[in-house]
Scaffold this motif. Sequence first.
Motif, PDB file in Angstrom:
ATOM      1  N   ARG A   1       3.693  -5.733 -11.562  1.00 57.20           N
ATOM      2  CA  ARG A   1       3.779  -6.544 -10.351  1.00 57.20           C
ATOM      3  C   ARG A   1       5.239  -6.775  -9.952  1.00 57.20           C
ATOM      4  NH1 ARG A   1       0.104  -8.747 -13.749  1.00 57.20           N
ATOM      5  NH2 ARG A   1      -2.061  -8.920 -13.031  1.00 57.20           N
ATOM      6  N   GLN A   2       5.411  -7.050  -8.668  1.00 60.02           N
ATOM      7  CA  GLN A   2       6.751  -7.273  -8.143  1.00 60.02           C
ATOM      8  C   GLN A   2       7.459  -8.420  -8.861  1.00 60.02           C
ATOM      9  OE1 GLN A   2       7.285  -7.315  -3.782  1.00 60.02           O
ATOM     10  NE2 GLN A   2       8.385  -9.239  -4.038  1.00 60.02           N
TER      11      GLN A   2
ATOM     12  N   ARG B   1      11.693  -8.856  -0.385  1.00 60.46           N
ATOM     13  CA  ARG B   1      10.676  -8.466   0.590  1.00 60.46           C
ATOM     14  C   ARG B   1      11.325  -8.027   1.912  1.00 60.46           C
ATOM     15  NH1 ARG B   1       7.430 -12.608  -1.831  1.00 60.46           N
ATOM     16  NH2 ARG B   1       8.345 -14.198  -0.478  1.00 60.46           N
TER      17      ARG B   1
ATOM     18  N   THR C   1       2.186  -1.167   0.900  1.00 62.55           N
ATOM     19  CA  THR C   1       2.874  -2.338   0.368  1.00 62.55           C
ATOM     20  C   THR C   1       3.434  -2.038  -1.006  1.00 62.55           C
ATOM     21  OG1 THR C   1       0.923  -3.252  -0.762  1.00 62.55           O
ATOM     22  CG2 THR C   1       1.211  -3.803   1.581  1.00 62.55           C
TER      23      THR C   1
ATOM     24  N   HIS D   1       2.675  -3.758  -3.576  1.00 60.76           N
ATOM     25  CA  HIS D   1       1.546  -3.893  -4.500  1.00 60.76           C
ATOM     26  C   HIS D   1       0.732  -2.602  -4.580  1.00 60.76           C
ATOM     27  CE1 HIS D   1      -1.343  -6.039  -6.940  1.00 60.76           C
ATOM     28  NE2 HIS D   1      -2.318  -5.558  -6.183  1.00 60.76           N
ATOM     29  N   ASP D   2       0.721  -1.806  -3.509  1.00 59.21           N
ATOM     30  CA  ASP D   2      -0.004  -0.535  -3.545  1.00 59.21           C
ATOM     31  C   ASP D   2       0.601   0.442  -4.545  1.00 59.21           C
ATOM     32  OD1 ASP D   2      -1.849  -1.334  -1.624  1.00 59.21           O
ATOM     33  OD2 ASP D   2      -0.613  -0.635   0.036  1.00 59.21           O
TER      34      ASP D   2
ATOM     35  N   ARG E   1       1.271  -0.319  -7.556  1.00 56.58           N
ATOM     36  CA  ARG E   1       0.533  -0.600  -8.798  1.00 56.58           C
ATOM     37  C   ARG E   1      -0.781   0.176  -8.818  1.00 56.58           C
ATOM     38  NH1 ARG E   1       0.043  -4.289 -13.087  1.00 56.58           N
ATOM     39  NH2 ARG E   1      -1.802  -5.612 -13.150  1.00 56.58           N
TER      40      ARG E   1
END
Length: 378
Positions: free
Chosen positions: A216-217, A287, A303, A305-306, A308
């Motif tokens: 995760r970021q 961001r 994004t 998150h994509d 991951r």
Amino acid sequence: MGRPSSNGGAHKTTKRLADGSKVDYWYAWKGGPRLLSAPTDKDAFARELSEARAIRSQPPQQSTTPKRGKSTDTLEYVVDTYLDSQDFLTCSERTRNDYRRQATIILGQFRELELKALNEEPDGTRGEFLDYRDRLAKASPRQADYFLQVLNTILNWGKVRGKLKLNPLRDAGVKKLYSVTRADKIWSDAEIDAFQAAATKEIAFAQTLALWTGQRQGDLLSLPWSAYDGATIKLSQAKSEGKRNMRVKVTIHVAAPLKKALDAAPRKSPIILVTQDGQPWTPDGFRTMWHKSAKRAKIVDRTFHDLRGTTVVWLARAGCSEPEIAGVTGHAISQVKTILEHHYLGRDAEVGRNAITKLEAWKAQKRERPYARQVSPG
């Protein structure tokens, strides 16, 4: 010091952090809810601003539930005590801010709702909650669902702590109004190459680290160099379990492309991912720079998150089992299975090609090595 802005009338404040750097925060209006998107992400920023103002404009609804109970006998008491509880205070800062925002909406409509009504008239009270959720949904189904989610969390907490006998929202078969899937939101090789070419070296490095670790970021932005020993990365994931922070330890064996990037990166700080000036990223700052890089690369609807999910798909395409994938990304095995079945691999053409290739190889092997015919002796 706050000052007005021309970004749709949103309110901007600039704060100086402990490290001396400055960061901008945006709010729907002065004293209003904070906007999580940056003005550089025009579509997301405008959508958040519109949703916040639409919800604000909703007129209060007259509740039919009995009111004017004692302060300790109303929903306000449960909400206030929850916000003072360790269960709430151990949540991440972002979660706390989001929950406070929703608590304001809850109290604006149900402040004086008697706990007696919750305990003795659960069906009617549930109906009131859902009616209000449906009114909020006219402005934003997603925010309406989030309102109900936070209310459900608070009511569950109150029941566990003995402040009310039951939660009328629990196990009531309430369905969400808003649903979204990232089924098609996997970074292609072409998109990754385009982003790498357009991004600053610091942001490109962050993408590489994300793709080869599946993390995760938030965990990557706080990852120290001490977690990397030249062969593995050992990190402690911040995970939410029942809205409480937990730490899950993960060991990731570093692949050659990531090792090359890590070994070449200058160590300007104890933290791996830093700005050009060698300062650790703030979430908002990262961001903003990420969105700028994506815009330059003409990457839309992808994004951080994509990345991951992309790692999960890469590992599955490589033939890794669900436990093996979980060992890299830190997901529960059940979560990996859900991701693969419902979000990614169900429509993944490459996995289908791999399956047919394996089938062809198996059939060819059978033709080359047919079963020996059984011949009776003599």
